[in-house]
Design a protein around this motif. Structure first.
Motif, PDB file in Angstrom:
ATOM      1  N   LEU A  62       0.834  -1.203   0.000  1.00  0.00           N
ATOM      2  CA  LEU A  62       0.000   0.000   0.000  1.00  0.00           C
ATOM      3  C   LEU A  62       0.873   1.259   0.000  1.00  0.00           C
ATOM      4  N   LEU A  63       1.903   1.263   0.844  1.00  0.00           N
ATOM      5  CA  LEU A  63       2.770   2.438   0.939  1.00  0.00           C
ATOM      6  C   LEU A  63       3.480   2.718  -0.381  1.00  0.00           C
ATOM      7  N   THR A  64       4.021   1.681  -0.998  1.00  0.00           N
ATOM      8  CA  THR A  64       4.796   1.898  -2.219  1.00  0.00           C
ATOM      9  C   THR A  64       3.916   2.246  -3.413  1.00  0.00           C
ATOM     10  N   LEU A  65       2.616   1.958  -3.325  1.00  0.00           N
ATOM     11  CA  LEU A  65       1.705   2.311  -4.416  1.00  0.00           C
ATOM     12  C   LEU A  65       0.997   3.644  -4.187  1.00  0.00           C
ATOM     13  N   SER A  66       1.233   4.270  -3.030  1.00  0.00           N
ATOM     14  CA  SER A  66       0.544   5.520  -2.703  1.00  0.00           C
ATOM     15  C   SER A  66       1.381   6.718  -3.112  1.00  0.00           C
ATOM     16  N   ASP A  67       0.723   7.739  -3.614  1.00  0.00           N
ATOM     17  CA  ASP A  67       1.423   8.956  -4.029  1.00  0.00           C
ATOM     18  C   ASP A  67       1.917   9.776  -2.843  1.00  0.00           C
ATOM     19  N   ASP A  68       1.292   9.582  -1.678  1.00  0.00           N
ATOM     20  CA  ASP A  68       1.693  10.332  -0.476  1.00  0.00           C
ATOM     21  C   ASP A  68       2.392   9.398   0.515  1.00  0.00           C
ATOM     22  N   MET A  69       3.342   8.612   0.021  1.00  0.00           N
ATOM     23  CA  MET A  69       3.992   7.609   0.847  1.00  0.00           C
ATOM     24  C   MET A  69       4.618   8.218   2.102  1.00  0.00           C
ATOM     25  N   GLU A  70       5.321   9.328   1.961  1.00  0.00           N
ATOM     26  CA  GLU A  70       6.013   9.897   3.113  1.00  0.00           C
ATOM     27  C   GLU A  70       5.035  10.288   4.210  1.00  0.00           C
ATOM     28  N   GLU A  71       3.910  10.898   3.861  1.00  0.00           N
ATOM     29  CA  GLU A  71       2.917  11.288   4.869  1.00  0.00           C
ATOM     30  C   GLU A  71       2.341  10.058   5.572  1.00  0.00           C
ATOM     31  N   LEU A  72       2.076   9.006   4.801  1.00  0.00           N
ATOM     32  CA  LEU A  72       1.550   7.783   5.405  1.00  0.00           C
ATOM     33  C   LEU A  72       2.581   7.131   6.312  1.00  0.00           C
ATOM     34  N   VAL A  73       3.837   7.080   5.863  1.00  0.00           N
ATOM     35  CA  VAL A  73       4.904   6.490   6.669  1.00  0.00           C
ATOM     36  C   VAL A  73       5.028   7.222   7.998  1.00  0.00           C
ATOM     37  N   ARG A  74       5.013   8.544   7.961  1.00  0.00           N
ATOM     38  CA  ARG A  74       5.225   9.322   9.193  1.00  0.00           C
ATOM     39  C   ARG A  74       4.024   9.275  10.137  1.00  0.00           C
ATOM     40  N   ALA A  75       2.878   8.794   9.634  1.00  0.00           N
ATOM     41  CA  ALA A  75       1.714   8.626  10.505  1.00  0.00           C
ATOM     42  C   ALA A  75       1.710   7.277  11.213  1.00  0.00           C
ATOM     43  N   MET A  76       2.648   6.402  10.858  1.00  0.00           N
ATOM     44  CA  MET A  76       2.692   5.049  11.424  1.00  0.00           C
ATOM     45  C   MET A  76       3.455   5.027  12.747  1.00  0.00           C
ATOM     46  N   PRO A  77       3.037   4.170  13.686  1.00  0.00           N
ATOM     47  CA  PRO A  77       3.906   3.901  14.830  1.00  0.00           C
ATOM     48  C   PRO A  77       5.238   3.337  14.335  1.00  0.00           C
ATOM     49  N   ALA A  78       6.315   3.678  14.995  1.00  0.00           N
ATOM     50  CA  ALA A  78       7.637   3.236  14.537  1.00  0.00           C
ATOM     51  C   ALA A  78       7.736   1.714  14.520  1.00  0.00           C
ATOM     52  N   GLU A  79       7.071   1.047  15.479  1.00  0.00           N
ATOM     53  CA  GLU A  79       7.116  -0.418  15.504  1.00  0.00           C
ATOM     54  C   GLU A  79       6.488  -1.004  14.251  1.00  0.00           C
ATOM     55  N   ASP A  80       5.338  -0.445  13.835  1.00  0.00           N
ATOM     56  CA  ASP A  80       4.692  -0.927  12.613  1.00  0.00           C
ATOM     57  C   ASP A  80       5.568  -0.670  11.388  1.00  0.00           C
ATOM     58  N   THR A  84       7.074  -3.531   8.915  1.00  0.00           N
ATOM     59  CA  THR A  84       6.767  -3.430   7.486  1.00  0.00           C
ATOM     60  C   THR A  84       8.050  -3.522   6.665  1.00  0.00           C
ATOM     61  N   ILE A  85       9.083  -2.830   7.112  1.00  0.00           N
ATOM     62  CA  ILE A  85      10.380  -2.886   6.421  1.00  0.00           C
ATOM     63  C   ILE A  85      10.943  -4.306   6.468  1.00  0.00           C
ATOM     64  N   MET A  94      14.155   0.178   1.841  1.00  0.00           N
ATOM     65  CA  MET A  94      14.903   1.286   2.428  1.00  0.00           C
ATOM     66  C   MET A  94      14.254   2.633   2.116  1.00  0.00           C
ATOM     67  N   GLU A  95      13.441   2.711   1.067  1.00  0.00           N
ATOM     68  CA  GLU A  95      12.748   3.956   0.756  1.00  0.00           C
ATOM     69  C   GLU A  95      11.793   4.339   1.887  1.00  0.00           C
ATOM     70  N   LEU A  96      11.231   3.345   2.571  1.00  0.00           N
ATOM     71  CA  LEU A  96      10.359   3.635   3.714  1.00  0.00           C
ATOM     72  C   LEU A  96      11.172   4.227   4.862  1.00  0.00           C
ATOM     73  N   PHE A  97      12.347   3.651   5.112  1.00  0.00           N
ATOM     74  CA  PHE A  97      13.219   4.168   6.168  1.00  0.00           C
ATOM     75  C   PHE A  97      13.651   5.595   5.845  1.00  0.00           C
ATOM     76  N   ALA A  98      13.891   5.853   4.564  1.00  0.00           N
ATOM     77  CA  ALA A  98      14.282   7.196   4.143  1.00  0.00           C
ATOM     78  C   ALA A  98      13.160   8.203   4.347  1.00  0.00           C
ATOM     79  N   SER A  99      11.922   7.741   4.296  1.00  0.00           N
ATOM     80  CA  SER A  99      10.776   8.638   4.450  1.00  0.00           C
ATOM     81  C   SER A  99      10.405   8.866   5.914  1.00  0.00           C
ATOM     82  N   ALA A 100      11.003   8.121   6.825  1.00  0.00           N
ATOM     83  CA  ALA A 100      10.630   8.193   8.232  1.00  0.00           C
ATOM     84  C   ALA A 100      11.087   9.509   8.864  1.00  0.00           C
ATOM     85  N   SER A 101      10.396   9.903   9.916  1.00  0.00           N
ATOM     86  CA  SER A 101      10.786  11.091  10.673  1.00  0.00           C
ATOM     87  C   SER A 101      11.980  10.763  11.558  1.00  0.00           C
ATOM     88  N   PRO A 102      12.719  11.770  12.041  1.00  0.00           N
ATOM     89  CA  PRO A 102      13.841  11.501  12.953  1.00  0.00           C
ATOM     90  C   PRO A 102      13.412  10.692  14.182  1.00  0.00           C
TER      91      PRO A 102
END
Length: 605
Positions: A62-80, A84-85, A94-102
């Motif tokens: 779902l994340l990799t097919l979404s146009d707003d991947m970064e916003e969705l990633v940053r709304a996730m609990p870090a454990e989830d 997922t990674i 690794m693109e998901l890790f790159a989109s994560a917040s600090p």
């Protein structure tokens, strides 16, 4: 970093006619029902709701097919996000890790790079090594967003920093092991033989190139801070971060498994209403989706929970999740999704067992207890009950099995033997065959009745060993060493102990000596003549009064035992005579040749 469009990126994997073997090899790409167009036609709130409900492989899709991947990633609990990674593989995701917040990046490192107080610098280096390969500048930007003590803790595991203006050759035994990126700082690799040096050098070069100010700050700190100070600072910061999101320290978590007196807790619950100490979670963040196993199956706990009003039910549910956090830390489960799920199921089941025990199985009483008693005490009660069984099984093992070898274990017939072996596990487990009609699976305990059933069978095993090798004083070591064919017989329930017991009694009746030595043909036929009567046209029956005679003989041995032991001795006599009667009904005569089938329950010479 600008994100590329997803259009066409996965067409070669999702097109019609994909070979079935490839479809099986890439399940993440075939188990989401929505297409990329359909996913992006949803609103972002709808995608967030869908994201929470999907398993981790489908979250990745779902994340990799979404146009707003970064916003969705940053709304996730870090454990989830971490699971997922891991579901997709770090190199692919690794693109998901790159989109994560600090904050998310730091929490993922807290999950993966720490084992209690031990820091795994290699894992942290791997995360950023993969990230450098994806986008060096972005990788360094994320690296510099981390807490400085965490960066220094990693680097200090691999190198020692020196300044050129301070350095003398005599200070370093291996001058060739020094390298530098400028005229100010030199690095000495602590372990130059490993392949980490190349990855570390690339990371330092990127840091030097893209953020010299941060590079200099880190180098100066590494010059002045001792390794011990860095370990202490980074570990304390790690504990504080986990505490902020509801995870206790490891030592605090282990207190969940400290023993407690179940009877005392039950008496306390009967006599008073103690103040609850089940504090709800304080974090306002969305909880990880893996908490589902805490509530997914119906049991005594869930039945009581449903009877609470909404506000109290929510408070207890949050306290259960806090309890879940404790067991995840205690079991060191945060990096392993399967272990996370098993640990949370353990919380639900053991908590339910403790609640059922303390409430005497009364749902109304259980609802009241949930509102007033500490969930930690309920869990410790359930855990202590299972530990009692484990300790009892271990005592039997240490007293009878280990000193006498495999043959001592072979005395125990099925399913008692399987129950015994399941209880020896840590944590103790339940063998489903303990109940009539049960299966063959060994699994964690889920209900109080399962503990009770296992306890009854373990009590019988303990009784049988005690009766034969303490009360009747048979020599288990000698039996195990000699070629006594107990282990060759069918593994009927307690058949081998029946064989020992009836042989001992028959020896006492025929030769006046109560021992386990095989019966001679004359002794065997004399015993059958005395105790079997013709029953109809075929078969024999055990004469009336045999059970009473054996019980009276045994009573002299057990008169100093407690009532429970004496009751079990009487029941054991009845059991042995019943089996004798069942086989006697199949006999055609009393001679050894005709009654050889009784070798199942008599040792014959």
């Amino acid at each position: 970093m600008a994100r590329q469009s997803n259009s066409g990126r996965r067409g070669n994997l999702t097109r019609p006619g994909l070979p079935e073997d490839l479809s099986r090899a890439f399940p993440a790409y075939r188990n989401l029902d929505l297409t990329e167009v359909e996913i992006n036609a949803l609103s972002q709130p709808e995608r967030l709701v869908l994201l929470r409900k999907l398993d981790y492989r489908r979250k990745y899709q779902l994340l990799t097919l979404s146009d707003d991947m970064e916003e969705l990633v940053r709304a996730m609990p870090a454990e989830d996000l971490y699971f997922t990674i891991e579901a997709a593989g770090r190199t692919d995701a690794m693109e998901l890790f790159a989109s994560a917040s600090p904050r998310q990046v730091t929490r993922i490192l807290d999950i993966t790079c720490w084992d209690h107080d031990r820091f795994n610098a290699d894992d942290m280096l791997d995360w950023f090594g993969y990230l450098v390969m994806l986008d060096p500048e972005m990788a360094i930007r994320k690296f510099c967003e981390l807490d400085p003590e965490l960066i220094m803790r990693m680097l200090a595991s691999y190198l020692r920093v020196r300044r050129f203006d301070w350095h003398e050759k005599s200070e370093c035994a291996d001058e060739d092991n020094l390298f530098s990126l400028d005229d100010t700082y030199a690095f000495e690799m602590l372990d130059p033989e490993t392949d980490r040096g190349e990855r570390l050098t690339v990371l330092l070069q990127m840091l030097y190139r893209f953020d010299y100010k941060h590079y200099k700050y880190i180098m100066e700190a590494l010059l002045w801070e001792s390794a011990m100070q860095l370990e202490e600072l980074s570990f304390k910061a790690h504990e504080n971060r986990l505490s902020d999101i509801g995870y206790p320290t490891y030592l605090e978590a282990l207190q969940l498994f400290s023993p407690i007196d179940p009877e005392r807790v039950r008496d306390k619950a009967r006599s008073e209403k103690p103040e609850t100490s089940s504090a709800p979670l304080t974090s306002n963040q969305e909880l990880p989706s893996f908490y589902g196993p805490l509530f997914e199956e119906d049991n005594f706990l869930m039945a009581a929970l449903r009877r609470l009003d909404e506000s109290r039910r929510q408070a207890v549910a949050e306290a259960m999740m806090g309890l879940g956090n404790r067991i995840l830390v205690a079991r060191k489960a945060l990096r392993d999704l399967d272990l996370v799920i098993r640990s949370l199921k353990e919380v639900r089941s053991i908590l339910s067992i403790g609640l059922e025990y303390v409430s005497d199985g009364e749902t109304d009483r259980a609802t009241e207890i949930l509102s007033n008693l500490s969930l930690s005490d309920l869990f410790r009660t359930g855990h202590s009950l299972t530990q009692r069984l484990h300790k009892s099984a271990k005592l039997i093992q240490e007293t009878h099995i280990k000193p006498n070898g495999r043959k001592a274990l072979d005395l125990i017939g099925s399913p008692d033997r399987d129950v015994f072996l399941a209880l020896l596990r840590q944590p103790a487990a339940y063998f489903e065959g303990a109940e009539p009609g049960g299966g063959m699976e060994i699994r964690p305990f889920e209900r109080l009745s399962e503990l009770q059933q296992s306890s009854l069978r373990l009590q019988r095993i303990r009784f049988l060993f005690d009766l034969h090798f303490a009360v009747l004083a048979l020599d288990l070591g000698e039996i195990s060493e000699r070629s006594v064919p107990l282990y060759m017989e069918p593994a009927g329930e307690n058949l081998r102990f029946i064989k020992l017991f009836l042989t001992v009694y028959a020896r006492m009746r025929t030769v006046g000596q109560a021992d386990y030595r095989p019966l001679s043909p004359e002794e065997f036929e004399a015993f059958l003549t005395e105790n079997l009567e013709k029953s109809g046209e075929s078969g024999f029956s055990v004469r009336d009064g045999l059970s009473g005679e054996i019980a009276n003989w045994l009573a002299g041995y057990v008169e100093n035992r407690d009532e429970t032991f004496r009751r079990m001795a009487r029941e054991w006599v009845v059991r042995c005579v019943d089996v004798f009667g069942e086989l006697a009904g199949e006999l055609t005569g009393k001679s050894r040749r005709e009654a050889i089938g009784l070798s199942r329950i008599f040792l014959l010479a």
